[in-house]
Design an enzyme around this catalytic site. Structure first.
Site, mmCIF file in Angstrom:
data_model
loop_
_atom_site.group_PDB
_atom_site.id
_atom_site.type_symbol
_atom_site.label_atom_id
_atom_site.label_comp_id
_atom_site.label_asym_id
_atom_site.label_seq_id
_atom_site.Cartn_x
_atom_site.Cartn_y
_atom_site.Cartn_z
ATOM 1 N N GLU A 106 31.801 -51.787 -5.875
ATOM 2 C CA GLU A 106 33.048 -52.415 -6.311
ATOM 3 C C GLU A 106 34.209 -51.444 -6.089
ATOM 4 O O GLU A 106 34.182 -50.327 -6.606
ATOM 5 C CB GLU A 106 32.942 -52.752 -7.800
ATOM 6 C CG GLU A 106 34.178 -53.429 -8.334
ATOM 7 C CD GLU A 106 34.106 -53.692 -9.840
ATOM 8 O OE1 GLU A 106 33.762 -52.758 -10.603
ATOM 9 O OE2 GLU A 106 34.400 -54.817 -10.250
ATOM 10 N N CYS A 109 37.615 -58.282 -11.643
ATOM 11 C CA CYS A 109 36.152 -58.164 -11.682
ATOM 12 C C CYS A 109 35.506 -59.178 -10.760
ATOM 13 O O CYS A 109 34.503 -58.905 -10.132
ATOM 14 C CB CYS A 109 35.674 -58.384 -13.105
ATOM 15 S SG CYS A 109 36.378 -59.867 -13.831
ATOM 16 N N LYS A 164 39.450 -52.031 -29.233
ATOM 17 C CA LYS A 164 39.764 -50.754 -28.552
ATOM 18 C C LYS A 164 40.162 -51.114 -27.116
ATOM 19 O O LYS A 164 39.314 -51.318 -26.258
ATOM 20 C CB LYS A 164 38.525 -49.858 -28.567
ATOM 21 C CG LYS A 164 38.776 -48.373 -28.545
ATOM 22 C CD LYS A 164 39.647 -47.857 -27.442
ATOM 23 C CE LYS A 164 38.872 -47.498 -26.188
ATOM 24 N NZ LYS A 164 39.777 -47.182 -25.038
ATOM 25 N N GLU A 193 30.487 -57.852 -20.024
ATOM 26 C CA GLU A 193 31.171 -58.453 -18.866
ATOM 27 C C GLU A 193 31.524 -57.297 -17.951
ATOM 28 O O GLU A 193 32.467 -56.550 -18.227
ATOM 29 C CB GLU A 193 32.467 -59.158 -19.317
ATOM 30 C CG GLU A 193 32.276 -60.275 -20.309
ATOM 31 C CD GLU A 193 31.783 -61.563 -19.669
ATOM 32 O OE1 GLU A 193 31.609 -61.599 -18.443
ATOM 33 O OE2 GLU A 193 31.569 -62.520 -20.415
HETATM 34 P P1 NAD Z 1 35.861 -48.801 -18.023
HETATM 35 O O1 NAD Z 1 34.415 -49.107 -18.163
HETATM 36 O O2 NAD Z 1 36.253 -47.501 -17.484
HETATM 37 O O3 NAD Z 1 36.604 -48.949 -19.429
HETATM 38 C C1 NAD Z 1 36.543 -50.124 -20.191
HETATM 39 C C2 NAD Z 1 36.767 -49.777 -21.653
HETATM 40 O O4 NAD Z 1 35.678 -48.989 -22.117
HETATM 41 C C3 NAD Z 1 38.035 -48.973 -21.919
HETATM 42 O O5 NAD Z 1 38.622 -49.407 -23.118
HETATM 43 C C4 NAD Z 1 37.484 -47.552 -22.067
HETATM 44 O O6 NAD Z 1 38.306 -46.710 -22.844
HETATM 45 C C5 NAD Z 1 36.185 -47.834 -22.774
HETATM 46 N N1 NAD Z 1 35.197 -46.758 -22.653
HETATM 47 C C6 NAD Z 1 35.093 -45.805 -21.682
HETATM 48 N N2 NAD Z 1 34.049 -44.997 -21.947
HETATM 49 C C7 NAD Z 1 33.469 -45.452 -23.072
HETATM 50 C C8 NAD Z 1 32.330 -45.049 -23.829
HETATM 51 N N3 NAD Z 1 31.584 -43.997 -23.480
HETATM 52 N N4 NAD Z 1 32.003 -45.764 -24.936
HETATM 53 C C9 NAD Z 1 32.741 -46.839 -25.287
HETATM 54 N N5 NAD Z 1 33.841 -47.249 -24.635
HETATM 55 C C10 NAD Z 1 34.187 -46.572 -23.524
HETATM 56 O O7 NAD Z 1 36.453 -50.004 -17.152
HETATM 57 P P2 NAD Z 1 37.943 -50.150 -16.635
HETATM 58 O O8 NAD Z 1 38.144 -49.176 -15.532
HETATM 59 O O9 NAD Z 1 38.868 -50.157 -17.790
HETATM 60 O O10 NAD Z 1 37.907 -51.633 -16.061
HETATM 61 C C11 NAD Z 1 37.478 -51.939 -14.778
HETATM 62 C C12 NAD Z 1 36.080 -52.504 -14.817
HETATM 63 O O11 NAD Z 1 36.052 -53.636 -15.680
HETATM 64 C C13 NAD Z 1 35.659 -53.014 -13.449
HETATM 65 O O12 NAD Z 1 34.328 -52.631 -13.190
HETATM 66 C C14 NAD Z 1 35.756 -54.526 -13.624
HETATM 67 O O13 NAD Z 1 34.934 -55.256 -12.748
HETATM 68 C C15 NAD Z 1 35.384 -54.715 -15.049
HETATM 69 N N6 NAD Z 1 35.883 -56.006 -15.555
HETATM 70 C C16 NAD Z 1 34.980 -57.011 -15.778
HETATM 71 C C17 NAD Z 1 35.414 -58.255 -16.222
HETATM 72 C C18 NAD Z 1 34.447 -59.397 -16.449
HETATM 73 O O14 NAD Z 1 34.859 -60.389 -17.024
HETATM 74 N N7 NAD Z 1 33.200 -59.281 -16.041
HETATM 75 C C19 NAD Z 1 36.782 -58.456 -16.455
HETATM 76 C C20 NAD Z 1 37.675 -57.413 -16.232
HETATM 77 C C21 NAD Z 1 37.207 -56.176 -15.790
#
Ligand code: NAD
Length: 503
Positions: A394, A295, A186, A261
């Protein structure tokens, strides 16, 4: 200048084929450079998640389980290598799509595609190596012998973000498939195009149907039913801390394992024994690469007071020299942030920092030469105190906070002054000092005399609120394996614990 975007129109990828979403809904794809809609992606919902999970479950066991989950790793490796080869073949198209969809500079998107192919190759090697790791003997006391089987966990849910749309997905897809799992991916609703193209590649190379399924859609409509699905055996998630919490809660009722992550607020510590321009470049790269949406961004600069003034002056000069433009334009080094929501969020962070008393030294606004698009100039903020939101939270945008320090102890204390623990960097000419900081900074990844380079050969992941578990590296495939012990009684003698009944 940039050609009009033409993007493929895809359906959901379920059971080896394209399938319209059950409710027939679609989501617009907004190009963050132009703010215009350039197409649509399917909006999957729980009905589609059910179908995708069922397809993955069937693929796991099809042909009495011999064709995917129990096939030798070498068989799966062939598929992974075939995908890698197609990624190389399609690199320029995929990089362009990625740049259009999430706004990252084309050169960076091209790097991502190299890493995508490299990641499939890397885990193909691990799939082959898995065959040699099977049936390892465990020494037991007399009369017993034991061996270990490493089996795929089963059907895995892979939920990913938009900042490296295809690469973050492949960090999960490649090891999961290498291990013999089947998967439902997803991707983020804000950037799903290249992940859907991965479906097309899987179809083209003849990946057995149902092994990888791709359900695009909103988090609460597609991600949530996937993470709580009773027939999913594991959830691997990359995204925000807030969603990570929800994933853990959703997985709890069926005690599914999760790897998380999450976000970060990582420090970069620069001492006074460095080549200033080299250190400035790494500092800016560490925060502004990927349009600041990383991230592991080292977004808190700790600079030794002896060089602080000169360093900050040089940083401002270098950052004014960063080319902010349409990501497809040659030489672009900073494109737009991914969406209007993200744009507004970053502007609010900057405004709050100002109202809390910080100084916006440069940036924080739309560049004058760009009238449209979610662009924010590289931003450097000083006069920070450690209770400010901009220091603690962040931002996920091109915003760097600067704070001075006098002693190594103070630098370490400031570096660890965060709930997060994903990464950290130290820049100094003193190698022993670098090693001390590498030990003292509480994070999963430490860079010495650089910031951000990331290789699939090395494990990746964080501590504290940055999550748990490690992707990539030697152990990356183990995230998707379950260990089974097979213990055999080898003596001919009866066990002799109970008395035999009289006949
Ligand atoms: P997000 O948490 O908003 O979304 C991530 C994913 O989760 C998307 O596919 C979203 O549709 C899905 N999602 C949202 N609500 C959900 C729910 N209730 N249940 C299941 N899935 C759900 O994050 P984002 O805005 O897409 O990405 C940015 C974040 O990702 C930042 O905090 C960044 O630091 C983190 N990130 C971490 C790493 C790492 O390796 N640690 C790498 C890249 C990004």
């Amino acid at each position: 200048m940039v050609a009009t975007a033409k993007i493929p129109q895809r359906q959901l990828f379920i059971d080896g084929d394209w399938r319209a979403p059950a409710l027939g809904r679609r989501l617009p794809v907004i190009n963050p450079t132009t703010e215009a809609s350039i197409g649509e992606i399917p909006a999957g919902t729980s009905e589609d998640v059910d179908a995708a999970v069922a397809a993955a479950r069937a693929a796991l066991k099809r042909n009495r389980g011999r064709d995917w989950s129990r096939a030798p790793g070498a068989v799966r490796a062939k598929y992974l290598r075939a995908i890698a080869a197609k990624m190389v073949e399609r690199k320029s198209d995929l990089a362009r799509l990625e740049a259009l969809d999430c706004g990252k500079p084309l050169d960076e998107a091209a790097w991502d595609m190299d890493d995508v192919a490299g990641c499939f190759e890397f885990f193909a090697g691990h799939a082959e190596a898995l065959d040699k790791r099977q049936n390892a003997a465990v020494a037991l006391p007399e009369n017993f012998k034991c061996h270990l089987k490493k089996e795929p966990i089963g059907v895995v849910a892979l939920i990913t973000p938009w900042n490296y749309p295809l690469l973050m997905a492949v960090w999960k897809v490649a090891p999961a498939l290498a291990a013999g799992c089947t998967a439902v991916l997803k991707p983020s609703e804000l950037a799903s195009l290249t992940c859907l193209e991965l479906g097309d590649v899987c179809k083209e190379i003849g990946l057995p149907s149902g092994v990888l399924n791709i359900v695009t859609g909103l988090g609460h409509e597609a991600g949530a039913p996937l993470s709580s699905h009773p027939d999913v055996d594991k959830v691997a998630f990359t995204g925000s801390y807030a969603t990570g919490q929800k994933i853990m809660v959703a997985a709890a009722p069926t005690v599914k394992p999760v790897t998380l992550e999450l976000g970060g607020k990582s420090p970069i510590v620069v001492f006074d024994d460095v080549d200033i321009d080299k250190a400035v470049e790494w500092t800016l790269f560490g925060c502004f690469w990927t349009n600041g949406q990383i991230c592991s961004a080292t977004s808190r600069l700790l600079i030794h007071k002896n060089i602080a003034k000169e360093f900050v002056d040089r940083m401002v000069a270098w950052s004014k020299n960063i080319k902010v433009s349409d990501p497809l334009e040659e030489g672009c080094r900073l494109g737009p942030v991914v969406s209007e929501g993200q744009y507004e969020k970053i502007k609010k962070f900057v405004a709050n920092a100002k109202s809390e008393g910080a100084t916006i030294l440069t940036g924080g606004v739309r560049p004058k030469h760009l009238e449209k698009g979610f662009f924010i100039e590289p931003t450097i903020i000083t006069d920070i105190n450690t209770s400010m939101e901009i220091w603690r939270e962040e931002v996920f945008g091109p915003v760097l906070c600067v704070k001075e320090f006098s002693t190594e102890e103070e630098a370490i204390e400031l570096a660890n002054d965060t709930h997060y623990g994903l990464a950290g960097a130290v820049i100094s000419g003193d190698r022993e000092r670098c090693q001390r900081l590498a030990e003292e900074i509480d994070a999963g990844c430490i860079w010495v005399n650089c910031s951000q380079p990331c290789f699939c050969q090395a494990p990746w992941g964080g501590n504290k609120r940055s999550g748990f578990g490690r992707e990539l590296g030697e152990g990356g495939i183990d995230n998707y394996l379950s260990i089974k012990q097979v213990t055999e009684y080898t003596s001919d003698a009866p066990w002799g614990w109970y008395k035999a009944p009289a006949n």
